[in-house]
Design a protein around this motif. Structure first.
Motif, PDB file in Angstrom:
ATOM      1  N   ARG A  26     -20.249 -39.205 -26.379  1.00 48.65           N
ATOM      2  CA  ARG A  26     -20.775 -38.574 -25.282  1.00 48.65           C
ATOM      3  C   ARG A  26     -21.262 -38.630 -23.923  1.00 48.65           C
ATOM      4  O   ARG A  26     -20.945 -40.337 -23.466  1.00 48.65           O
ATOM      5  CB  ARG A  26     -22.516 -39.689 -26.085  1.00 48.65           C
ATOM      6  N   PRO A  27     -21.838 -37.946 -23.002  1.00 42.82           N
ATOM      7  CA  PRO A  27     -21.657 -38.355 -21.487  1.00 42.82           C
ATOM      8  C   PRO A  27     -22.724 -39.527 -21.615  1.00 42.82           C
ATOM      9  O   PRO A  27     -23.537 -40.005 -21.908  1.00 42.82           O
ATOM     10  CB  PRO A  27     -21.753 -36.809 -21.556  1.00 42.82           C
ATOM     11  N   ASP A  28     -22.836 -39.288 -20.352  1.00 42.05           N
ATOM     12  CA  ASP A  28     -23.996 -40.551 -19.285  1.00 42.05           C
ATOM     13  C   ASP A  28     -25.288 -39.252 -19.943  1.00 42.05           C
ATOM     14  O   ASP A  28     -26.198 -40.662 -19.663  1.00 42.05           O
ATOM     15  CB  ASP A  28     -24.109 -40.467 -17.773  1.00 42.05           C
ATOM     16  N   TYR A  29     -25.742 -38.634 -19.501  1.00 39.21           N
ATOM     17  CA  TYR A  29     -26.923 -38.199 -19.672  1.00 39.21           C
ATOM     18  C   TYR A  29     -26.966 -36.608 -21.045  1.00 39.21           C
ATOM     19  O   TYR A  29     -25.652 -36.164 -19.510  1.00 39.21           O
ATOM     20  CB  TYR A  29     -27.963 -37.992 -18.863  1.00 39.21           C
ATOM     21  N   TYR A  30     -27.738 -36.777 -21.919  1.00 41.31           N
ATOM     22  CA  TYR A  30     -27.667 -35.754 -21.930  1.00 41.31           C
ATOM     23  C   TYR A  30     -28.880 -34.675 -22.674  1.00 41.31           C
ATOM     24  O   TYR A  30     -29.642 -36.151 -22.465  1.00 41.31           O
ATOM     25  CB  TYR A  30     -26.644 -35.147 -23.050  1.00 41.31           C
ATOM     26  N   TRP A  68     -30.029 -33.412 -12.332  1.00 44.29           N
ATOM     27  CA  TRP A  68     -29.730 -32.854 -13.505  1.00 44.29           C
ATOM     28  C   TRP A  68     -30.638 -32.996 -14.155  1.00 44.29           C
ATOM     29  O   TRP A  68     -31.749 -31.930 -15.224  1.00 44.29           O
ATOM     30  CB  TRP A  68     -28.589 -34.165 -14.502  1.00 44.29           C
ATOM     31  N   LEU A  69     -31.921 -34.565 -14.397  1.00 46.38           N
ATOM     32  CA  LEU A  69     -33.282 -34.094 -15.149  1.00 46.38           C
ATOM     33  C   LEU A  69     -34.296 -33.307 -14.843  1.00 46.38           C
ATOM     34  O   LEU A  69     -34.250 -32.243 -15.780  1.00 46.38           O
ATOM     35  CB  LEU A  69     -33.529 -35.226 -15.223  1.00 46.38           C
ATOM     36  N   LYS A  70     -34.183 -32.894 -13.474  1.00 45.77           N
ATOM     37  CA  LYS A  70     -34.662 -32.098 -12.875  1.00 45.77           C
ATOM     38  C   LYS A  70     -34.838 -30.786 -13.384  1.00 45.77           C
ATOM     39  O   LYS A  70     -35.760 -29.534 -13.947  1.00 45.77           O
ATOM     40  CB  LYS A  70     -35.150 -31.669 -11.807  1.00 45.77           C
ATOM     41  N   ASP A  71     -33.295 -30.037 -13.389  1.00 42.31           N
ATOM     42  CA  ASP A  71     -32.951 -28.965 -13.507  1.00 42.31           C
ATOM     43  C   ASP A  71     -33.082 -28.639 -15.070  1.00 42.31           C
ATOM     44  O   ASP A  71     -33.315 -27.653 -15.920  1.00 42.31           O
ATOM     45  CB  ASP A  71     -31.556 -28.934 -13.270  1.00 42.31           C
ATOM     46  N   ASP A  72     -32.788 -29.516 -15.989  1.00 42.73           N
ATOM     47  CA  ASP A  72     -33.056 -29.858 -17.619  1.00 42.73           C
ATOM     48  C   ASP A  72     -34.549 -29.681 -18.012  1.00 42.73           C
ATOM     49  O   ASP A  72     -35.272 -28.285 -18.837  1.00 42.73           O
ATOM     50  CB  ASP A  72     -32.637 -30.613 -18.562  1.00 42.73           C
ATOM     51  N   LEU A  73     -35.013 -29.950 -17.620  1.00 43.52           N
ATOM     52  CA  LEU A  73     -36.604 -29.791 -17.512  1.00 43.52           C
ATOM     53  C   LEU A  73     -36.833 -28.787 -17.332  1.00 43.52           C
ATOM     54  O   LEU A  73     -38.060 -27.999 -18.343  1.00 43.52           O
ATOM     55  CB  LEU A  73     -37.683 -31.116 -16.594  1.00 43.52           C
ATOM     56  N   ALA A  74     -36.445 -27.721 -16.006  1.00 41.93           N
ATOM     57  CA  ALA A  74     -36.719 -26.393 -15.490  1.00 41.93           C
ATOM     58  C   ALA A  74     -36.689 -25.798 -16.717  1.00 41.93           C
ATOM     59  O   ALA A  74     -36.693 -24.549 -16.872  1.00 41.93           O
ATOM     60  CB  ALA A  74     -36.089 -26.174 -14.201  1.00 41.93           C
ATOM     61  N   ALA A 101     -40.455 -37.029 -12.632  1.00 40.25           N
ATOM     62  CA  ALA A 101     -40.068 -36.844 -13.115  1.00 40.25           C
ATOM     63  C   ALA A 101     -40.671 -35.840 -14.163  1.00 40.25           C
ATOM     64  O   ALA A 101     -40.921 -34.620 -14.450  1.00 40.25           O
ATOM     65  CB  ALA A 101     -38.707 -35.737 -12.807  1.00 40.25           C
ATOM     66  N   LEU A 102     -40.819 -36.129 -14.977  1.00 44.62           N
ATOM     67  CA  LEU A 102     -40.700 -36.307 -16.457  1.00 44.62           C
ATOM     68  C   LEU A 102     -42.628 -36.270 -16.360  1.00 44.62           C
ATOM     69  O   LEU A 102     -43.122 -35.155 -17.092  1.00 44.62           O
ATOM     70  CB  LEU A 102     -41.067 -37.820 -17.316  1.00 44.62           C
TER      71      LEU A 102
END
Length: 298
Positions: free
Chosen positions: A125-129, A156-162, A195-196
């Motif tokens: 797995r990658p570092d985060y996903y 990445w997290l902010k983009d993923d949440l959006a 962010a969450l």
């Protein structure tokens, strides 16, 4: 050491007007089993470890459940996360449901190799996903990245949440932002929590301290926010030796270090239910009643 569940009034009407009962949970639930701090074969063979006990508990729960997954919350093997530890201690226990497991790395994964080769080689797995589990958006983050990589992860997290504006969101990483255990909770993941919180996420799961603890919904600055706060569970009870509580944090609603066990989450379309499942005991240790409850998505 155990602090009883704080009393709560789900139908409190402080203004004097009758309270409205919450809407029922809807949809067929997707079941998740979660714990960290798992496989330690230094003192005994894998068949006699705490990881073997929690693995047997999970295996029994998974039988016949197609819509179910396992979240492993870091520190999969001890002492240093080498490939041999994964092969000889983790694989015979929690490796039984590897194909259903969504992991995150802990600090011990990096002790044997700065690149955490044992962990990444085993799970791939990658570092985060992120993944979709039932109606929920579920995000795995790495709490042990260097500062520059943490900034990349946050972007990445902010983009993923959006890009995934689902009604219900869960995130998990190893080192908790809030904890009453022996590790002083670092602020490393405070920006991620912010962010969450801004995105309306519901739950954060962590391990690191070898105990079980549940917190009230909070913002990134430790303030209770019943309307939009993120509820955190610490579940470091996957099999490694249990540890005492030292720093009693505000807004801690439940603490238990009397047993190994896993957190079971039922993820509905509009909310969740939780129950802490301890491994069966022989009656020699006094345990509190299993922690359970539920909440609605924001």
């Amino acid at each position: 050491m155990f602090a009883p569940l704080l009393a709560a009034c789900a139908l409190c009407a402080c203004s004097g007007t009758p309270a409205t009962a919450p809407s029922p949970l809807t949809g067929a639930p997707y079941t998740v089993y979660a714990a960290g701090d798992i496989a330690d074969c230094r003192q005994r063979p894998w068949q006699m470890t705490g990881a073997a006990q929690t693995a047997e508990l999970i295996a029994g729960e998974l039988a016949g459940r197609r819509d179910a997954a396992v979240l492993s919350l870091g520190d999969h093997t001890y002492p240093v996360g080498l490939p041999a530890e994964f092969d000889t201690c983790y694989a015979p226990t929690w490796g039984r449901f590897k194909e259903r497991t969504y992991p995150t790395p802990g600090n011990h994964e990096y002790y044997g190799s700065k690149a955490a080769n044992g962990y990444f080689g085993y799970f791939g797995r990658p570092d985060y996903y992120s993944v979709g589990l039932g109606a929920w958006h579920v995000i795995s983050l790495n709490s042990h990245l260097p500062p520059a990589r943490l900034e990349e992860q946050l972007a990445w997290l902010k983009d993923d949440l959006a890009r995934h504006p689902r009604p219900c969101t869960l995130a998990f990483w190893h080192a908790p932002l809030y904890s009453s255990g022996g590790h002083r909770a670092p602020k490393t993941m405070q920006p991620a929590w912010q962010a969450l919180h801004e995105a309306g996420a519901e739950l954060v799961l962590s391990g690191h301290d070898h105990d079980y603890e549940r917190f009230a919904p909070q913002d990134a600055n430790g303030r209770v926010d019943e309307a939009r706060g993120v509820r955190q569970f610490v579940v470091g009870t996957g099999g490694a030796f249990l540890t005492p509580f030292f720093y009693f944090m505000a807004h801690s609603e439940m603490r238990d270090n009397s047993s190994h066990g896993v957190l079971r989450l039922q993820l509905y379309d509009n909310g969740y239910q939780w129950q802490y499942l301890p491994v069966p005991d022989d009656g020699s240790v006094q345990r509190p009643a299993p922690d359970s409850g539920g909440g609605r998505c924001h």
